[in-house]
Each structure stands twice: as structure tokens, then as C-alpha cells.
Design an enzyme around this catalytic site. Structure first.
Site, PDB file in Angstrom:
ATOM      1  N   CYS A  10      25.716  32.143  20.641  1.00 54.03           N
ATOM      2  CA  CYS A  10      26.457  33.412  20.676  1.00 54.03           C
ATOM      3  C   CYS A  10      25.730  34.482  21.466  1.00 54.03           C
ATOM      4  O   CYS A  10      26.288  35.548  21.730  1.00 54.03           O
ATOM      5  CB  CYS A  10      26.730  33.894  19.262  1.00 54.03           C
ATOM      6  SG  CYS A  10      27.771  32.749  18.385  1.00 54.03           S
ATOM      7  N   HIS A  49      35.591  36.788  18.122  1.00 52.98           N
ATOM      8  CA  HIS A  49      34.276  36.405  18.640  1.00 52.98           C
ATOM      9  C   HIS A  49      34.357  35.085  19.413  1.00 52.98           C
ATOM     10  O   HIS A  49      34.062  34.024  18.878  1.00 52.98           O
ATOM     11  CB  HIS A  49      33.315  36.297  17.437  1.00 52.98           C
ATOM     12  CG  HIS A  49      31.977  35.737  17.753  1.00 52.98           C
ATOM     13  ND1 HIS A  49      31.285  36.021  18.910  1.00 52.98           N
ATOM     14  CD2 HIS A  49      31.168  34.880  17.055  1.00 52.98           C
ATOM     15  CE1 HIS A  49      30.134  35.376  18.899  1.00 52.98           C
ATOM     16  NE2 HIS A  49      30.048  34.670  17.795  1.00 52.98           N
ATOM     17  N   CYS A  60      23.094  37.793  16.763  1.00 49.18           N
ATOM     18  CA  CYS A  60      22.535  36.591  16.143  1.00 49.18           C
ATOM     19  C   CYS A  60      23.161  35.364  16.789  1.00 49.18           C
ATOM     20  O   CYS A  60      24.298  35.411  17.250  1.00 49.18           O
ATOM     21  CB  CYS A  60      22.801  36.591  14.643  1.00 49.18           C
ATOM     22  SG  CYS A  60      24.554  36.710  14.230  1.00 49.18           S
TER      23      CYS A  60
END
Ligand SMILES: CC(=O)CC(=O)SCCNC(=O)CCNC(=O)[C@H](O)C(C)(C)COP(=O)(O)OP(=O)(O)OC[C@H]1O[C@@H](n2cnc3c(N)ncnc32)[C@H](O)[C@@H]1OP(=O)(O)O
Length: 430
Positions: A91, A387, A417
Site C-alpha cells: 500500500c 483504497h 501502513c
């Protein structure tokens, strides 16, 4: 030695983010990243120009997309002499791409570059099971019909029907991101109400930002979407409070489960791009600078053998970056903390406020302390926008740079994160 140069964030462009298996179900990574890049090229007059480098990535990629970034350049209006390559940092991919481009600009190796990221869980790569894969590879390299028939005879009928579907899980623990985050939420005693409040704020703020036109020059409509599809302006604490826990809801702590579909980021499809340049390039091209890309820091935690939460690496990266930059956690006007899960954001903030964590884990004399929550994710974040893993970094860099430009001066912190126990963080200033 070359001079270290200031790195300007010129702007960004993304497509609206879509819920998985919805509007973008028929689009590939290349389609979506291409659309985000087309918008960037149009917005900043880059058609026909050779850009120093385009760095991009996707967490979930088909084998045919071995250099997705370059393919996208070749399909764009950029000069085809623009070099491009893929990176992958879960990510953190989009932000890592920006860091890579920024560092090359700072070192004088390129003058301008594009960072990008894209992901789709709707078009995830499916693999056949291992036996089948090996058999097919052998079939492909067989030289004679006889050899082929011999190999084909070994195929068992059930083999093709057992595909390997990519799971949103850590290979070393078998637990999903959500299950890991649920453990962290228990460890930091993050309550349900605070998570739902954070989720509600994310939706309200993203909706307000769209209403006031904040995203007009950051988001280009795509396949019928003009806004992030996950955005629910009408959600409420009552609705969020009525949702059943979906992570940590099995086993001995099931009755303490707090993480729901409402306070977890959804599976999402989308793409983003950001334009970075040297000060001189920006001036020569008459493009205003939104903000300066000043610091970055990565960290990793041992979530396999140790008791550190999988998604807690930013709690370590940020203090290291602050020490390097000579700043405190309170020296910021904005905090962009990626909302993988509401509990994750709250656990990170709790760690920075904890005397024990800051002394035992970070070796600090005093806790980093609390932040002003009004400065956190002021235009919403991943809980509302969604996301699409590798696209989140670009969304955040462009959003924060524009925020700083509107304010006129200030400093913003980015914290993301990432799977694998990693964290990617950066500072933008103006
Ligand atoms: C990967 C890295 O490197 C680092 C990271 O970022 S880690 C994070 C990575 N991302 C993830 O792990 C994704 C986690 N999310 C998921 O797996 C899934 O979205 C999920 C399991 C949480 C939910 O999936 P789902 O059940 O299909 O969600 P969805 O159907 O949209 O929502 C369930 C219900 O909640 C409701 N709901 C969801 N959000 C809501 C909201 N904000 N307000 C009101 N209702 C809401 C929906 O309307 C739906 O209700 P109905 O059943 O009545 O239709």
C-alpha cells in the site's frame, strides 16, 4: 558533488475510486493508470514531452503487465522516449514511487517525473493450481505431438477447476490485513465508538471537499463516475453502529470485535498520478509549485516473531523522520494518515501518545504526544474514498500538496501502513 535541489509537487490527477466489482469491473490496471495519466498530461500540457521518468506500480498485477508503467507511457500522449518502470511496496507503492522520483530530481538526475499507482481487485490475477501450472508449462515446451499427448494424459480432470485466488493476507501468518488489524485494535484497546466516529468524519469531510470543488483539478471523471463511489454522505453514527464486526469476530475475543465494513477501508479499484519537478523546470514551464517534497522515511516491524502489529511500522518511521528533520509531531498543519482501518489510525496515534511505547520501542525520553485531531485527514481519507492499494499514495500526495497551496504556507505529514509489516512516510512543506 551535485547540488541537492528542492523538489516541487506540481499537481496530481486521479480517476474517481470505484467499489470492487462495480463500475471499473471491465477495466484493467493499464486502462485505469492510462486514464489517470491522460488527465495529468492534459492538465499540465505534457503532450509530446519527454518526462525524466515515470515510476508506477500495482500490488495485484497480471504476468503480462511485467512493465505496466512503460506500457502506459507507450499508450499515452507523452513522448515515447520517456523511460518508465514498475515498483511494488504494497500500500506504500504510490508514495514510494513519489519518493523515488523526488530523490532523482533532488540529485539532479532528472528534472521532472511522474509517480503513479493503480490497483484493481475486480481484475485480480487468477493462477491455476501448482500441479496444473507445471503441467501447462511442460506442455508448452513439449517438442512433439507424442510428448504433448503423454503430458496431457497426466492431466487430472479436477485440476483446472481449482484456481489460486490472490488473498488479501500475509503469506507468513495466513491472516488477512483486517485480522491483523483486529489484533492490534485489541492490544491498543481501540473502542468501536471512536472507530465509527473516525469513519463518519472521513465521509463527511470527503463529501464537503467534493461539494466545495476541492477535487475539481485533482480528479477526472472516468467510466461514468465523477466522485469516489464508496463515499456515503448520508451515513451516520447510528448506521455505522448497526454494522456487524467482520474482523476479529471469531475465537476467544469474538465478543470484543469492533471492526466492521463501515470502519474498514473497502476493496477498491482506481489509479492516481502525481507530477514532480525541480524548481527550475517548474519555472521554465510556467507551472506553479503546490508544495515541496522534503523528507521521507520507511520502517519495518517484525510482526512474524515479535508482538508488533502488522500495520504499525509508521509508528516507528515517523519519529525517525522527525528526528532527522529536527521537528516534533506537533509541528504540522495537516496529518494525512492513511485509513486502512479506523482502528489502525487510532492505534498509531495511541502509540505516539504512550509513554511506554515511546520509551521501550522508540527509545525516547518522552512520548511524541497527541496531535490536534482537527488537522487529521481534513478532506477525508481511505475509509470514505476507498483504497486501491498502490493508488492511495498518489491520492494523498496530491491532496496534501493542494491543501498546503491553498493555505499558503505550512507543513504536512504523510503516513501509510503497508503489508509485510512496512510503513512509508513523508513530509511536504510550503
Ligand atoms: C494492503 C496494505 O499494504 C496495507 C493496508 O492498507 S491494509 C488494508 C487493505 N484493505 C483491506 O484489507 C480491505 C478490507 N475490506 C474488506 O475486505 C471488505 O471491504 C469488508 C470485508 C470490510 C466488507 O466487505 P463487504 O461485506 O463486501 O462490504 P459491503 O457489502 O460494502 O458492506 C457491508 C454492509 O455494510 C454497509 N456499510 C458499509 N459501509 C457503510 C457505511 N459507511 N455506512 C453505512 N453502511 C455501511 C453496506 O451498505 C452493507 O450493508 P448491506 O449488507 O445491508 O448491503
Amino acid at each position: 558533488m551535485q547540488n541537492i535541489r528542492r523538489v516541487a509537487v506540481i499537481g496530481g490527477n486521479r480517476i474517481p475510486f470505484a467499489r470492487s466489482n462495480s463500475r471499473y469491473a471491465g477495466a484493467s490496471n493499464a486502462d485505469m493508470l492510462g486514464a489517470a495519466l491522460d488527465g495529468l498530461v492534459a492538465r499540465f500540457g505534457l503532450a509530446g514531452q519527454r518526462v525524466g521518468e515515470l515510476v508506477a506500480g500495482a500490488v495485484l498485477k497480471h504476468a503480462k503487465d511485467f512493465n505496466l508503467a512503460r506500457e502506459v507511457v507507450l499508450g499515452s500522449k507523452l513522448d515515447p522516449h520517456t523511460p518508465a518502470y514498475d515498483i511494488q511496496q504494497a500500500c506504500g507503492t504510490g508514495l514510494e514511487a513519489a519518493i523515488l522520483v523526488a530523490n532523482k530530481i533532488a540529485l539532479g538526475q532528472i528534472d521532472v517525473g511522474v509517480a503513479g499507482g493503480v490497483d484493481t481487485t475486480s481484475d485480480a490475477p487468477l493462477a491455476v493450481n501448482e500441479d496444473m501450472r507445471r503441467t501447462l508449462l511442460k506442455l508448452n515446451s513439449a517438442r512433439t505431438l507424442g510428448e504433448r499427448l503423454k503430458i496431457a494424459a497426466k492431466l487430472r480432470p479436477h485440476q483446472p477447476f481449482k484456481p489460486e485466488i490472490p488473498r488479501n493476507a500475509e503469506p507468513r501468518t495466513g491472516l488477512s490485513m483486517g485480522e491483523h488489524a483486529a489484533r492490534t485494535a485489541l492490544r491498543w484497546e481501540i473502542d468501536r465508538q471512536s472507530q465509527d466516529e473516525l469513519a463518519l468524519r472521513s465521509h463527511q469531510r470527503l463529501a464537503a471537499a467534493y461539494e466545495k470543488g476541492f477535487f475539481d483539478d485533482l480528479v477526472t471523471p472516468y467510466l461514468g463516475l465523477t466522485r469516489d463511489q464508496n463515499l456515503r454522505p448520508d451515513t451516520s453514527l447510528e448506521k455505522l453502529g448497526s454494522l456487524k464486526p467482520v474482523f476479529g469476530n471469531r475465537g476467544p475475543d469474538a465478543d470484543r470485535a469492533t471492526m466492521t465494513a463501515g470502519n474498514s477501508s473497502p476493496l477498491t479499484d482506481g489509479a492516481s498520478t502525481v507530477l514532480l519537478a525541480s524548481e527550475e523546470w517548474a519555472r521554465e514551464h510556467h507551472l506553479p509549485v503546490l508544495a515541496w517534497f522534503s523528507w521521507s522515511e520507511n520502517a519495518a516491524v517484525d510482526f512474524v516473531h515479535g508482538d508488533e502489529g502488522l500495520l504499525m511500522a509508521p509508528a516507528y518511521a515517523v519519529p525517525r523522520m522527525l528526528a532527522r528533520a529536527g521537528l516534533t509531531l506537533q509541528d504540522f498543519d495537516y496529518y494525512e494518515i492513511h485509513e486502512a482501518f479506523a482502528s489502525q489510525v487510532l492505534a498509531t496515534l495511541a502509540a505516539w501518545e504512550s509513554k511506554e511505547f515511546c520509551s521501550d520501542r522508540l527509545g525516547l525520553d518522552a512520548p511524541l504526544g497527541a496531535i490536534d485531531r482537527d488537522k487529521l485527514n481534513v478532506n477525508g481519507s481511505s475509509l470514505a474514498a476507498g483504497h486501491p492499494f498502490a493508488a492511495t499514495g498518489g491520492r494523498i500526495v496530491a491532496t496534501l500538496a493542494k491543501l498546503l497551496a491553498e493555505k499558503g504556507s505550512g507543513r504536512g505529514l504523510i503516513s501509510i501502513c503497508a503489508a509485510g509489516g512496512q510503513g512509508v512516510t513523508a513530509i511536504l512543506e510550503r
